[in-house]
Design an enzyme around this catalytic site. Structure first.
Site, short mmCIF file in Angstrom:
data_model
loop_
_atom_site.label_atom_id
_atom_site.label_comp_id
_atom_site.label_asym_id
_atom_site.label_seq_id
_atom_site.Cartn_x
_atom_site.Cartn_y
_atom_site.Cartn_z
N GLY A 166 -32.58 -54.15 57.55
CA GLY A 166 -32.37 -53.68 58.92
C GLY A 166 -33.18 -54.47 59.94
CE1 TYR A 167 -31.98 -53.07 65.32
CE2 TYR A 167 -31.89 -51.22 63.79
CZ TYR A 167 -31.36 -51.93 64.85
OH TYR A 167 -30.20 -51.48 65.45
CG ASP A 168 -37.95 -54.20 57.55
OD1 ASP A 168 -38.37 -53.32 58.33
OD2 ASP A 168 -37.76 -54.01 56.35
CG HIS A 180 -40.52 -45.83 60.01
ND1 HIS A 180 -40.72 -47.11 59.55
CD2 HIS A 180 -39.18 -45.61 59.91
CE1 HIS A 180 -39.56 -47.63 59.19
NE2 HIS A 180 -38.61 -46.74 59.40
CG ASP A 185 -30.84 -40.14 60.75
OD1 ASP A 185 -30.06 -40.66 59.93
OD2 ASP A 185 -30.67 -40.24 61.97
CG ASN A 232 -30.86 -48.12 53.20
OD1 ASN A 232 -31.38 -48.83 52.36
ND2 ASN A 232 -30.98 -48.32 54.50
#
Ligand code: ITT
Length: 195
Positions: A146-148, A173, A70, A16
């Site tokens: 991703g979930y942004d 995070h 992860d 990624n």
């Protein structure tokens, strides 16, 4: 004689590129380089624990300065789902599928968690970062990955995808976990140079 601080280059085992870019912009402030390592195979076990996934991946191939991360999105009203299965859920039902699971549920609180593992002297050190927030009603914004587009961090009205990389990197995070890693590396380098 003034000695230059030793320059460390971390080898980040990931496919990624967004993760590498974010880690690199956080760690460059500490004089730590990050390069993408794609010649080492990242073996991901299936587990409910991000810590176990990272530790196992690194223990198989513990070479100094190798880093594995992860992470996952944990939704309170879904008892932490998708958590460690976030990548699979993103690929299968996607953002809209996740938002549909929340229809009719009470809260939209969620958090992202990142666990970063570093291999050093044949040991795996773990560093954790969490950012709390809530899920938006609709995907918003085109930045990040991703979930942004569906994650709104506490204290803001914008999703991560709307706020731009600089602000996301202050709150995320990943930035919290990598800042903890940088603090650890700075301490060990100071003790080596002071010895
Ligand atoms: P690796 O090669 O490092 O495994 P990956 O993208 O597969 O990269 P993970 O296995 O850690 O990453 O999966 C976590 C998923 O969580 C990832 O696919 C994203 O969809 C999501 N995710 C992680 N960090 C995120 C962030 O900062 N913003 C939005 N989504 C994030």
């Amino acid at each position: 004689m003034n000695q230059e601080p030793a320059m460390i280059t971390l080898r980040f085992v990931t496919r990624n590129q967004h993760k590498v870019k974010e880690a690199s912009s956080i760690l460059s402030r500490y004089g730590i380089n990050v390069v993408m390592e794609n010649s080492v195979n990242k073996v991901e076990i299936q587990s409910d624990s991000l810590e176990d996934i990272v530790t196992y991946a690194l223990k198989l191939n513990c070479i100094n300065w190798l880093v594995v991360e992860d992470d996952g999105l944990f939704v309170d009203s879904l008892n932490g789902f998708p958590g460690p299965y976030s990548e699979y859920v993103y690929r299968t039902i996607g953002l809209r599928g996740l938002l549909r699971l929340l229809q009719g549920s009470e809260g939209r609180n969620a958090y992202f968690k990142s666990v970063v593992g570093l291999c050093i002297n044949n040991e795996v050190k773990l560093f954790t970062g969490i950012v709390k927030g809530k899920l938006s009603e609709e995907p918003r914004g085109s930045g990040g990955f991703g979930y942004d587009p569906v994650f709104i961090p506490d204290g803001y009205d914008l999703t991560f995808a709307e706020m731009g990389e600089e602000l996301k990197n202050k709150l995320s995070h990943r930035s919290r976990a990598f800042n903890n890693l940088a603090g650890y590396l700075t301490r060990i380098l100071d003790s080596i140079q002071g010895a």
